[in-house]
Write an enzyme that holds these catalytic residues in place. Structure first.
Site, PDB file in Angstrom:
ATOM      1  N   HIS A   1     -12.411  -1.149   3.756  1.00  0.00           N
ATOM      2  CA  HIS A   1     -10.971  -1.350   3.925  1.00  0.00           C
ATOM      3  C   HIS A   1     -10.491  -0.960   5.335  1.00  0.00           C
ATOM      4  O   HIS A   1     -10.017  -1.823   6.065  1.00  0.00           O
ATOM      5  CB  HIS A   1     -10.255  -0.510   2.836  1.00  0.00           C
ATOM      6  CG  HIS A   1      -8.785  -0.707   2.763  1.00  0.00           C
ATOM      7  ND1 HIS A   1      -8.069  -0.533   1.597  1.00  0.00           N
ATOM      8  CD2 HIS A   1      -7.868  -1.020   3.713  1.00  0.00           C
ATOM      9  CE1 HIS A   1      -6.791  -0.764   1.828  1.00  0.00           C
ATOM     10  NE2 HIS A   1      -6.643  -1.056   3.104  1.00  0.00           N
TER      11      HIS A   1
ATOM     12  N   HIS B   1      -1.863   3.778   8.853  1.00  0.00           N
ATOM     13  CA  HIS B   1      -3.010   3.195   8.160  1.00  0.00           C
ATOM     14  C   HIS B   1      -3.377   1.915   8.896  1.00  0.00           C
ATOM     15  O   HIS B   1      -2.499   1.100   9.191  1.00  0.00           O
ATOM     16  CB  HIS B   1      -2.640   2.896   6.703  1.00  0.00           C
ATOM     17  CG  HIS B   1      -3.593   1.944   6.045  1.00  0.00           C
ATOM     18  ND1 HIS B   1      -4.948   2.193   5.968  1.00  0.00           N
ATOM     19  CD2 HIS B   1      -3.397   0.740   5.458  1.00  0.00           C
ATOM     20  CE1 HIS B   1      -5.529   1.174   5.352  1.00  0.00           C
ATOM     21  NE2 HIS B   1      -4.617   0.278   5.038  1.00  0.00           N
TER      22      HIS B   1
ATOM     23  N   TYR C   1     -19.115  15.989  18.680  1.00  0.00           N
ATOM     24  CA  TYR C   1     -18.240  17.094  18.232  1.00  0.00           C
ATOM     25  C   TYR C   1     -16.832  16.647  17.881  1.00  0.00           C
ATOM     26  O   TYR C   1     -16.129  17.289  17.111  1.00  0.00           O
ATOM     27  CB  TYR C   1     -18.225  18.224  19.277  1.00  0.00           C
ATOM     28  CG  TYR C   1     -17.374  17.935  20.493  1.00  0.00           C
ATOM     29  CD1 TYR C   1     -17.934  17.339  21.623  1.00  0.00           C
ATOM     30  CD2 TYR C   1     -16.029  18.257  20.504  1.00  0.00           C
ATOM     31  CE1 TYR C   1     -17.141  17.073  22.739  1.00  0.00           C
ATOM     32  CE2 TYR C   1     -15.235  17.986  21.610  1.00  0.00           C
ATOM     33  CZ  TYR C   1     -15.800  17.393  22.727  1.00  0.00           C
ATOM     34  OH  TYR C   1     -15.019  17.122  23.813  1.00  0.00           O
TER      35      TYR C   1
ATOM     36  N   HIS D   1      -6.476  -1.323   9.700  1.00  0.00           N
ATOM     37  CA  HIS D   1      -7.735  -2.026   9.439  1.00  0.00           C
ATOM     38  C   HIS D   1      -8.403  -2.258  10.793  1.00  0.00           C
ATOM     39  O   HIS D   1      -8.789  -3.373  11.119  1.00  0.00           O
ATOM     40  CB  HIS D   1      -7.470  -3.374   8.769  1.00  0.00           C
ATOM     41  CG  HIS D   1      -6.791  -3.280   7.427  1.00  0.00           C
ATOM     42  ND1 HIS D   1      -6.467  -4.389   6.695  1.00  0.00           N
ATOM     43  CD2 HIS D   1      -6.401  -2.215   6.700  1.00  0.00           C
ATOM     44  CE1 HIS D   1      -5.883  -4.007   5.556  1.00  0.00           C
ATOM     45  NE2 HIS D   1      -5.820  -2.686   5.539  1.00  0.00           N
TER      46      HIS D   1
ATOM     47  N   TYR E   1      -6.964  25.531  20.337  1.00  0.00           N
ATOM     48  CA  TYR E   1      -6.463  24.593  21.330  1.00  0.00           C
ATOM     49  C   TYR E   1      -5.147  23.987  20.858  1.00  0.00           C
ATOM     50  O   TYR E   1      -4.179  23.884  21.587  1.00  0.00           O
ATOM     51  CB  TYR E   1      -7.514  23.505  21.541  1.00  0.00           C
ATOM     52  CG  TYR E   1      -7.143  22.434  22.517  1.00  0.00           C
ATOM     53  CD1 TYR E   1      -7.067  22.701  23.879  1.00  0.00           C
ATOM     54  CD2 TYR E   1      -6.874  21.137  22.076  1.00  0.00           C
ATOM     55  CE1 TYR E   1      -6.733  21.712  24.767  1.00  0.00           C
ATOM     56  CE2 TYR E   1      -6.539  20.139  22.962  1.00  0.00           C
ATOM     57  CZ  TYR E   1      -6.462  20.418  24.309  1.00  0.00           C
ATOM     58  OH  TYR E   1      -6.129  19.441  25.189  1.00  0.00           O
TER      59      TYR E   1
ATOM     60  N   GLU F   1       0.817  -1.211   0.000  1.00  0.00           N
ATOM     61  CA  GLU F   1       0.000   0.000   0.000  1.00  0.00           C
ATOM     62  C   GLU F   1       0.860   1.274   0.000  1.00  0.00           C
ATOM     63  O   GLU F   1       0.367   2.351   0.336  1.00  0.00           O
ATOM     64  CB  GLU F   1      -0.947  -0.033   1.198  1.00  0.00           C
ATOM     65  CG  GLU F   1      -1.868  -1.249   1.116  1.00  0.00           C
ATOM     66  CD  GLU F   1      -2.944  -1.257   2.173  1.00  0.00           C
ATOM     67  OE1 GLU F   1      -4.104  -1.046   1.816  1.00  0.00           O
ATOM     68  OE2 GLU F   1      -2.615  -1.478   3.345  1.00  0.00           O
TER      69      GLU F   1
HETATM   70 ZN   LIG Z   1      -4.903  -1.547   4.096  1.00  0.00          ZN
END
Ligand SMILES: [Zn+2]
Length: 212
Positions: free
Chosen positions: A156, A93, A114, A95, A209, A74
């Protein structure tokens, strides 16, 4: 050292249940012999046994030395985020269970709480589906990340970036929490949403903030 930071957070992916075994990937912006690029977790290796030599350098042009190991399949969306998002210095990243569950609905997460503003806007976008590892998925992710630093990826998982790995990782954990809360909120009916006006106030407060 940057490579050991990648290993530290890749292991954390497993221990914090953001992603199990080999799923998900981590990268950090880096320079090797004057070439700009990023260090990324390798393809097909269990994170629990990662060594510094396993971490792969990919240039911002997408070049890497195959003899030194294969980057995560990826790597393209990491490359495209670094090229297109100047404030992205590290990417996580995952899953993760709840984010992935919500992503299968291929819809943005609305302002039911929020904290959706943590990704940078009044909702958290969901990138359109495309096969993993493709340039077309990269494009979809970039559009979902417009004015945002995190998004879901249809069927994904999720992706988050930040100015360092700690911040990117924390944001990914926050996205997972929000998805967990959203799933629970939906169990008892359709939640009441916060107005655009209120979300503007929240976004303004969050910016101040962060600066403070
Ligand atoms: Zn992935």
């Amino acid at each position: 050292m940057k490579k050991s930071q990648v290993i530290k957070f890749a292991k954390k992916l497993n221990s914090t249940n953001l992603s199990a075994l080999r799923s998900g990937n981590i990268s950090i912006i880096a320079k090797e012999r004057g070439v700009k690029g990023f260090y990324i977790t390798p393809s097909g290796k269990k994170y629990s046994s990662l060594k510094t030599k396993d971490i792969v350098f990919v240039s911002l042009k997408g070049k890497f030395n195959k003899k030194k190991g294969k980057p995560s399949s990826e790597w393209r969306f990491h490359q495209d985020i670094y090229v297109n998002k100047k404030d992205a210095k590290a990417i996580v990243h995952a899953h993760s269970t709840c984010a992935t569950a919500v992503s299968t609905h291929q819809k943005s997460i609305p302002a039911f709480h929020y904290m959706v503003a943590v990704a940078g806007g009044e909702d958290i976008k969901c990138a359109k589906y495309s096969t993993f590892g493709t340039r077309s998925l990269s494009k979809n992710i970039l559009s979902a990340l417009k004015n945002r630093s995190a998004c879901l990826i249809s069927n994904h998982g999720q992706i988050a970036f930040g100015e360092n790995l700690e911040k990117a990782f924390e944001l990914a954990q926050e996205i997972e929490n929000i998805c967990h809360q959203y799933i629970n909120a939906l169990r008892i009916g359709i939640p009441k949403m916060l107005s655009k006006k209120e979300m503007k106030i929240v976004l303004g407060k969050m910016k101040n903030y962060k600066r403070g």
